[in-house]
Motif scaffolding. Structure first.
Motif, PDB file in Angstrom:
ATOM      1  N   ALA A  12     -35.076   7.662 -48.468  1.00  0.00           N
ATOM      2  CA  ALA A  12     -34.452   6.539 -49.533  1.00  0.00           C
ATOM      3  C   ALA A  12     -35.295   5.345 -49.586  1.00  0.00           C
ATOM      4  CB  ALA A  12     -33.098   6.732 -49.289  1.00  0.00           C
ATOM      5  N   CYS A  13     -35.037   4.636 -50.696  1.00  0.00           N
ATOM      6  CA  CYS A  13     -35.406   3.324 -50.771  1.00  0.00           C
ATOM      7  C   CYS A  13     -34.370   2.390 -50.228  1.00  0.00           C
ATOM      8  CB  CYS A  13     -35.885   2.800 -52.137  1.00  0.00           C
ATOM      9  SG  CYS A  13     -34.263   2.822 -53.094  1.00  0.00           S
ATOM     10  N   VAL A  14     -34.697   1.187 -50.115  1.00  0.00           N
ATOM     11  CA  VAL A  14     -33.728   0.338 -49.335  1.00  0.00           C
ATOM     12  C   VAL A  14     -32.522   0.070 -49.986  1.00  0.00           C
ATOM     13  CG1 VAL A  14     -33.477  -2.161 -48.532  1.00  0.00           C
ATOM     14  CG2 VAL A  14     -35.654  -1.227 -48.424  1.00  0.00           C
ATOM     15  N   ASN A  15     -32.579   0.334 -51.217  1.00  0.00           N
ATOM     16  CA  ASN A  15     -31.282   0.007 -52.009  1.00  0.00           C
ATOM     17  C   ASN A  15     -30.403   1.291 -51.715  1.00  0.00           C
ATOM     18  OD1 ASN A  15     -31.912  -2.145 -53.455  1.00  0.00           O
ATOM     19  ND2 ASN A  15     -32.784  -1.219 -55.084  1.00  0.00           N
ATOM     20  N   CYS A  16     -31.163   2.777 -51.966  1.00  0.00           N
ATOM     21  CA  CYS A  16     -30.473   3.864 -51.845  1.00  0.00           C
ATOM     22  C   CYS A  16     -29.960   4.114 -50.440  1.00  0.00           C
ATOM     23  CB  CYS A  16     -31.196   5.051 -52.139  1.00  0.00           C
ATOM     24  SG  CYS A  16     -31.536   4.731 -54.008  1.00  0.00           S
ATOM     25  N   SER A  17     -30.643   3.596 -49.308  1.00  0.00           N
ATOM     26  CA  SER A  17     -30.292   3.828 -47.895  1.00  0.00           C
ATOM     27  C   SER A  17     -28.993   3.518 -47.627  1.00  0.00           C
ATOM     28  CB  SER A  17     -31.241   3.168 -46.987  1.00  0.00           C
ATOM     29  OG  SER A  17     -31.093   2.120 -47.038  1.00  0.00           O
ATOM     30  N   GLU A  43     -42.103   8.394 -52.698  1.00  0.00           N
ATOM     31  CA  GLU A  43     -40.989   8.231 -53.673  1.00  0.00           C
ATOM     32  C   GLU A  43     -39.401   8.298 -53.144  1.00  0.00           C
ATOM     33  OE1 GLU A  43     -41.125  10.825 -56.874  1.00  0.00           O
ATOM     34  OE2 GLU A  43     -42.472   9.634 -57.965  1.00  0.00           O
ATOM     35  N   CYS A  44     -38.741   7.311 -53.608  1.00  0.00           N
ATOM     36  CA  CYS A  44     -37.239   7.716 -53.103  1.00  0.00           C
ATOM     37  C   CYS A  44     -36.714   8.859 -53.640  1.00  0.00           C
ATOM     38  CB  CYS A  44     -36.499   6.310 -53.634  1.00  0.00           C
ATOM     39  SG  CYS A  44     -34.600   6.620 -53.386  1.00  0.00           S
ATOM     40  N   GLU A  45     -36.118   9.873 -52.904  1.00  0.00           N
ATOM     41  CA  GLU A  45     -35.701  10.989 -53.111  1.00  0.00           C
ATOM     42  C   GLU A  45     -34.412  10.988 -53.861  1.00  0.00           C
ATOM     43  OE1 GLU A  45     -38.089  14.246 -50.297  1.00  0.00           O
ATOM     44  OE2 GLU A  45     -36.638  13.069 -49.311  1.00  0.00           O
ATOM     45  N   VAL A  46     -33.868   9.741 -53.910  1.00  0.00           N
ATOM     46  CA  VAL A  46     -32.540   9.668 -54.302  1.00  0.00           C
ATOM     47  C   VAL A  46     -32.593   9.130 -56.018  1.00  0.00           C
ATOM     48  CG1 VAL A  46     -30.013   8.513 -54.295  1.00  0.00           C
ATOM     49  CG2 VAL A  46     -31.620   9.263 -52.253  1.00  0.00           C
ATOM     50  N   CYS A  47     -33.343   8.071 -56.087  1.00  0.00           N
ATOM     51  CA  CYS A  47     -33.325   7.441 -57.299  1.00  0.00           C
ATOM     52  C   CYS A  47     -34.784   7.790 -58.056  1.00  0.00           C
ATOM     53  CB  CYS A  47     -33.130   5.869 -57.339  1.00  0.00           C
ATOM     54  SG  CYS A  47     -34.278   5.029 -56.668  1.00  0.00           S
ATOM     55  N   GLY A  48     -35.995   7.948 -57.162  1.00  0.00           N
ATOM     56  CA  GLY A  48     -37.221   8.202 -57.646  1.00  0.00           C
ATOM     57  C   GLY A  48     -37.951   6.999 -57.701  1.00  0.00           C
TER      58      GLY A  48
END
Ligand SMILES: [Zn+2]
Length: 123
Positions: free
Chosen positions: A26-31, A3-8
């Motif tokens: 983080a996912c690609v978007n949040c990275s 799970e992305c720890e920024v947006c979940g």
């Protein structure tokens, strides 16, 4: 996977980023929100467990080339079928068949179990 720890969001390819002093997955978007850290932590763990299990399986014993033949002779001498022997050493009969035909290298612990059950020296 995680799970992305920024947006979940659930994402297969998470990257480690540094965001406001914290290290997050983080996912690609949040990275793009933080500074990318080049640690393939996931792969590192995979390698580690792979190495660990292969070490456990490693053959400390010197197995003879005719291991399969020896096993077959010992098994037949004891009048055991693959199924009988499989039950005694807690292995699948098909695995024992593979060992006898030389298609599978048994682990040290299996060798020892076979030696004990068949009362024969296999290494
Ligand atoms: Zn995200």
């Amino acid at each position: 996977m995680g799970e992305c720890e920024v947006c979940g969001k659930n994402d297969a390819s998470l990257v480690s980023i540094e965001l406001e002093g914290a290290i997050l997955l983080a996912c690609v978007n949040c990275s793009s929100l933080g500074k990318k850290i080049e640690i393939p932590s996931l792969n590192k763990n995979l390698n580690f467990s792979y190495k660990f299990s292969s070490k456990e399986m490693s053959l400390g014993l010197d197995l003879p080339d005719d291991l399969g033949k020896r096993l077959k002779q010992a098994r037949e001498k004891s009048n055991l079928t693959f199924k009988d022997l499989g039950l005694k050493v807690f292995e699948k009969p098909t695995l024992l068949q593979k060992i006898e035909s030389g298609h599978f290298k048994p682990s040290d612990s299996l060798i020892r179990k076979l030696e004990k059950v068949l009362q024969v020296k296999l290494h």
